[in-house]
Write a protein that holds these residues in place. Structure first.
Motif, mmCIF file in Angstrom:
data_model
loop_
_atom_site.group_PDB
_atom_site.id
_atom_site.type_symbol
_atom_site.label_atom_id
_atom_site.label_comp_id
_atom_site.label_asym_id
_atom_site.label_seq_id
_atom_site.Cartn_x
_atom_site.Cartn_y
_atom_site.Cartn_z
ATOM 1 N N PHE A 76 -36.970 -39.181 22.981
ATOM 2 C CA PHE A 76 -37.888 -40.330 23.135
ATOM 3 C C PHE A 76 -38.293 -40.861 21.521
ATOM 4 N N LEU A 77 -38.312 -41.944 21.535
ATOM 5 C CA LEU A 77 -38.783 -42.566 20.244
ATOM 6 C C LEU A 77 -40.294 -43.039 20.861
ATOM 7 N N ILE A 78 -41.143 -42.449 19.986
ATOM 8 C CA ILE A 78 -42.630 -42.825 20.142
ATOM 9 C C ILE A 78 -42.966 -44.045 19.877
ATOM 10 N N ALA A 79 -43.274 -44.997 20.395
ATOM 11 C CA ALA A 79 -43.667 -46.200 20.017
ATOM 12 C C ALA A 79 -44.964 -46.627 19.610
ATOM 13 N N ARG A 80 -46.050 -46.187 20.508
ATOM 14 C CA ARG A 80 -47.337 -46.338 20.053
ATOM 15 C C ARG A 80 -48.385 -45.348 20.722
ATOM 16 N N HIS A 81 -49.452 -44.779 20.093
ATOM 17 C CA HIS A 81 -50.483 -44.293 20.832
ATOM 18 C C HIS A 81 -51.618 -45.180 20.947
ATOM 19 N N THR A 82 -52.235 -45.293 21.964
ATOM 20 C CA THR A 82 -53.279 -46.312 22.289
ATOM 21 C C THR A 82 -54.370 -45.300 23.264
ATOM 22 N N ALA A 83 -55.550 -45.735 22.676
ATOM 23 C CA ALA A 83 -56.956 -45.251 22.980
ATOM 24 C C ALA A 83 -57.703 -46.207 23.672
ATOM 25 N N VAL A 84 -58.260 -46.196 24.950
ATOM 26 C CA VAL A 84 -59.132 -47.123 25.482
ATOM 27 C C VAL A 84 -60.219 -46.630 26.061
ATOM 28 N N GLY A 85 -61.542 -47.277 25.971
ATOM 29 C CA GLY A 85 -62.734 -46.566 26.502
ATOM 30 C C GLY A 85 -62.773 -47.023 27.958
ATOM 31 N N ASP A 86 -63.879 -46.710 28.553
ATOM 32 C CA ASP A 86 -64.288 -46.778 29.935
ATOM 33 C C ASP A 86 -64.488 -48.285 30.340
ATOM 34 N N ARG A 87 -63.733 -49.254 29.949
ATOM 35 C CA ARG A 87 -63.759 -50.783 30.420
ATOM 36 C C ARG A 87 -62.847 -51.030 31.268
ATOM 37 N N LEU A 88 -62.914 -51.372 32.625
ATOM 38 C CA LEU A 88 -61.810 -51.521 33.496
ATOM 39 C C LEU A 88 -60.845 -52.997 33.101
ATOM 40 N N GLU A 89 -61.579 -53.784 32.372
ATOM 41 C CA GLU A 89 -60.769 -54.817 32.007
ATOM 42 C C GLU A 89 -59.855 -54.619 30.977
ATOM 43 N N ASP A 90 -60.187 -53.531 30.075
ATOM 44 C CA ASP A 90 -59.467 -53.426 28.933
ATOM 45 C C ASP A 90 -58.272 -52.485 29.328
ATOM 46 N N LEU A 91 -58.714 -51.457 30.301
ATOM 47 C CA LEU A 91 -57.526 -50.790 30.879
ATOM 48 C C LEU A 91 -56.613 -51.749 31.658
ATOM 49 N N VAL A 92 -56.843 -52.388 32.412
ATOM 50 C CA VAL A 92 -56.126 -53.325 33.123
ATOM 51 C C VAL A 92 -55.103 -53.964 32.154
ATOM 52 N N SER A 93 -55.627 -54.421 31.028
ATOM 53 C CA SER A 93 -54.944 -55.297 30.027
ATOM 54 C C SER A 93 -53.870 -54.584 29.372
ATOM 55 N N VAL A 94 -54.240 -53.305 28.913
ATOM 56 C CA VAL A 94 -53.204 -52.517 28.167
ATOM 57 C C VAL A 94 -52.114 -51.938 29.045
ATOM 58 N N LEU A 95 -52.247 -51.679 30.232
ATOM 59 C CA LEU A 95 -51.571 -51.059 31.045
ATOM 60 C C LEU A 95 -50.513 -52.422 31.470
ATOM 61 N N GLN A 96 -50.953 -53.423 31.612
ATOM 62 C CA GLN A 96 -49.911 -54.613 31.815
ATOM 63 C C GLN A 96 -48.972 -54.808 30.419
ATOM 64 N N GLU A 97 -49.798 -54.792 29.141
ATOM 65 C CA GLU A 97 -48.908 -54.672 28.065
ATOM 66 C C GLU A 97 -47.910 -53.619 27.889
ATOM 67 N N ILE A 98 -48.159 -52.418 28.108
ATOM 68 C CA ILE A 98 -47.381 -51.451 28.162
ATOM 69 C C ILE A 98 -46.139 -51.527 29.006
ATOM 70 N N SER A 99 -46.563 -52.071 30.300
ATOM 71 C CA SER A 99 -45.251 -52.219 31.403
ATOM 72 C C SER A 99 -44.092 -53.223 30.631
ATOM 73 N N ARG A 100 -44.512 -53.954 29.983
ATOM 74 C CA ARG A 100 -43.737 -54.918 29.478
ATOM 75 C C ARG A 100 -42.692 -54.637 28.257
ATOM 76 N N ARG A 101 -43.376 -53.539 27.665
ATOM 77 C CA ARG A 101 -42.514 -53.318 26.334
ATOM 78 C C ARG A 101 -42.117 -52.018 26.264
ATOM 79 N N ALA A 102 -42.314 -50.893 27.090
ATOM 80 C CA ALA A 102 -42.216 -49.545 27.073
ATOM 81 C C ALA A 102 -41.168 -49.077 28.352
ATOM 82 N N ASP A 103 -40.594 -48.170 28.083
ATOM 83 C CA ASP A 103 -39.546 -47.604 29.174
ATOM 84 C C ASP A 103 -40.444 -46.473 29.753
ATOM 85 N N CYS A 104 -41.399 -45.870 29.202
ATOM 86 C CA CYS A 104 -41.994 -44.758 29.840
ATOM 87 C C CYS A 104 -43.399 -44.736 29.083
#
Length: 267
Positions: free
Chosen positions: A39-67
């Motif tokens: 694999f080519l590692i594109a990003r490391h992301t760290a998110v705190g315990d905020r629901l809206e931040d997690l929802v947002s970053v999961l949606q972003e990752i789904s649109r740009r990453a294979d895994c």
């Protein structure tokens, strides 16, 4: 997305990570394993315990990453939000998984303890997710696909995460992706700084399939060359030889690694 080399991202969850309270060793460990798989590692992301931040970053990752490998947030407390965030991000209602609940109850029974009601939360998984049984701890993981991205959700405890990655993820990925084998050559350079090395290699032209990176260590500089496995060996050797010629006696070691098969030579 890259159609030749699949892109992977790593998502770590927890206030303790983003605040610096603990070091995110999981991401480094996962990166090494995924790179070895191809694999080519594109990003490391760290998110705190905020629901809206997690929802947002999961949606972003789904649109740009294979895994994406996600760690943390699978515990029984109110700040463990991974399953809920996945449900909201991809419109998947949470469903009680009876088998997961039974495994959690049995783990407490083995300790001669009664399962707290809060642990029932760990058996709530997004609809359509495949459960990943945790034989090393309490929290089950799960796997699903969203927008073409393959997501694996694993516990944040390193011992549990590593065991589950080896048991489930590492074995499944070669069936999901056509993973290219890469040849990596690491050139150790002593007694010469990065700027001097860069100046000596400034006009070195690499083919587009090859990548060159610098890794500054306390004792030396390491040049990392990555070639696709189909790259002709004589061409690879010519590039390595030219780099060594330019850097001269500062080169002290050359390591060659192909998916766990390692050779090295002292100079």
């Amino acid at each position: 997305m890259n159609t030749l080399v699949p892109y992977a991202e790593i998502l770590s969850q927890g206030d303790e990570i983003v605040s610096g309270e603990i070091v995110d060793s999981n991401s480094a460990w996962l990166s090494q394993r995924l790179v070895d798989l191809g694999f080519l590692i594109a990003r490391h992301t760290a998110v705190g315990d905020r629901l809206e931040d997690l929802v947002s970053v999961l949606q972003e990752i789904s649109r740009r990453a294979d895994c994406c490998i996600c760690t943390g947030g699978l515990g029984p407390t109110r700040d463990d939000l991974t399953a809920e965030a996945v449900g909201q991000a991809f419109s998947l209602p949470l469903k009680l998984d009876p088998a997961a609940l039974l495994m959690i109850e049995e783990r407490f029974q083995k300790r001669k303890q009664r399962m707290p009601e809060s642990n029932r939360k760990q058996a709530l998984l997004p609809k359509g997710a495949r459960r990943l049984d945790n034989h090393w701890g309490t929290a089950p993981g799960f796997y699903l696909t969203a927008e073409g991205c393959h997501f694996y959700f694993l516990p944040g405890v390193p011992r549990e995460m590593e065991a589950m990655f080896s048991e489930y993820v590492e074995k499944q990925l070669p069936y999901l992706f056509s993973l290219p084998r890469s040849m990596r050559v690491v050139i150790h350079v002593n007694g010469m700084g990065e700027s001097k090395i860069e100046a000596l290699l400034k006009d070195l032209v690499l083919p587009p399939q090859a990548r060159l990176g610098f890794h500054a260590m306390p004792q030396n500089i390491r040049l990392k060359l990555t070639f696709p496995s189909e790259f002709e060996v004589p061409d690879q050797e010519a590039i390595v030889s030219e780099i060594c010629r330019r850097l001269g006696k500062a080169v002290t070691k050359i390591e060659t690694n192909l998916v766990g098969v390692q050779e090295e030579s002292e100079r």
